[in-house]
Design a protein around this motif. Structure first.
Motif, PDB file in Angstrom:
ATOM      1  N   CYS A 127      58.458  56.435 156.331  1.00  0.00           N
ATOM      2  CA  CYS A 127      57.469  56.901 155.623  1.00  0.00           C
ATOM      3  C   CYS A 127      56.264  57.475 156.392  1.00  0.00           C
ATOM      4  CB  CYS A 127      57.238  55.860 154.586  1.00  0.00           C
ATOM      5  SG  CYS A 127      56.020  56.516 153.457  1.00  0.00           S
TER       6      CYS A 127
ATOM      7  N   CYS B 150      51.884  52.322 153.949  1.00  0.00           N
ATOM      8  CA  CYS B 150      52.964  52.100 153.001  1.00  0.00           C
ATOM      9  C   CYS B 150      53.734  50.891 153.469  1.00  0.00           C
ATOM     10  CB  CYS B 150      53.980  53.148 153.170  1.00  0.00           C
ATOM     11  SG  CYS B 150      55.635  52.810 152.434  1.00  0.00           S
TER      12      CYS B 150
ATOM     13  N   CYS C  56      58.637  58.430 148.331  1.00  0.00           N
ATOM     14  CA  CYS C  56      59.044  57.306 148.714  1.00  0.00           C
ATOM     15  C   CYS C  56      59.127  56.353 147.530  1.00  0.00           C
ATOM     16  CB  CYS C  56      57.854  56.643 149.775  1.00  0.00           C
ATOM     17  SG  CYS C  56      58.138  54.904 150.184  1.00  0.00           S
TER      18      CYS C  56
HETATM   19 ZN   LIG Z   1      55.949  54.870 151.507  1.00  0.00          ZN
END
Ligand SMILES: [Zn+2]
Length: 150
Positions: A107, A112, A134
Motif C-alpha cells: 500500500c 496504512c 486498499c
Molecule cells: Zn492501505
C-alpha cells in the motif's frame, strides 16, 4: 495462437511468459525473484503481431503459481503464460488482473496499517477505471502506480 509461433522446444520443463509489454521483462525477473539458480532465456523488443513490440522470458525448471502469474498481470496484463512439461505445452493461461489483489503489492500510504503492522495487504480492483482500493485505509490508487512487494 498456434504452436508454430511458440518456440517451446527450447526448454524441457518450465515456464514461458510471452507477450510481456516491451521493456518490462526485467521487472518480471524482479517480481519472480529469479537468481543464479534459474536458467533463464529472455528476449526484449521482439516484433509481435499481437502487441507490436514484446518481451519474452523462458524459465527452466520452474512452474509459476497462480499468485505469481497474477503479479505479472499487474505489470503486463496482455502477457501469456505457458507451462512446459517434457517439451509439451502442459498448461496455457491468459493472464488477467484479479478482482482482488492480496499480499503481492504494497500500500503506497505510509500510514496504512499494512505498512505498520504485520498485516497482509488486500486491494479491491476496479477494472473499468484501472484503479485499486486498499481494503484497510480505503485509499484509491492507479493500478500502474502500485508497488510490487519483492
Ligand atoms: Zn492501505
Amino acid at each position: 495462437m498456434s504452436n508454430k509461433h511458440i518456440k517451446v522446444n527450447a526448454i524441457k520443463n518450465g515456464t514461458v511468459i510471452d507477450h510481456i509489454a516491451a521493456g518490462k521483462v526485467l521487472k518480471v525477473i524482479e517480481i519472480l525473484n529469479l537468481n543464479d539458480n534459474n536458467s533463464v532465456m529472455m528476449g526484449m523488443n521482439l516484433s509481435s503481431n499481437k502487441i507490436g513490440k514484446k518481451d519474452i522470458i523462458k524459465i527452466e525448471n520452474r512452474e509459476l503459481s497462480q499468485e505469481e502469474a497474477n503479479s505479472i498481470a499487474l505489470i503486463s496484463p496482455k502477457a501469456t503464460l505457458i507451462i512446459i512439461k517434457d517439451f509439451e505445452v502442459a498448461k496455457k493461461m491468459e493472464l488477467e488482473v484479479p478482482d482482488k489483489i492480496e499480499k503481492i503489492v504494497v500500500c503506497p500510504n505510509p500510514k496504512c496499517i499494512t505498512n505498520l503492522e504485520d498485516v497482509v495487504t488486500k486491494f479491491k480492483v476496479d477494472h473499468e477505471n484501472q484503479t485499486v482500493r486498499c481494503m484497510y485505509c480505503e485509499k484509491k490508487y492507479e493500478l500502474e502506480h502500485l508497488k510490487i512487494k519483492i
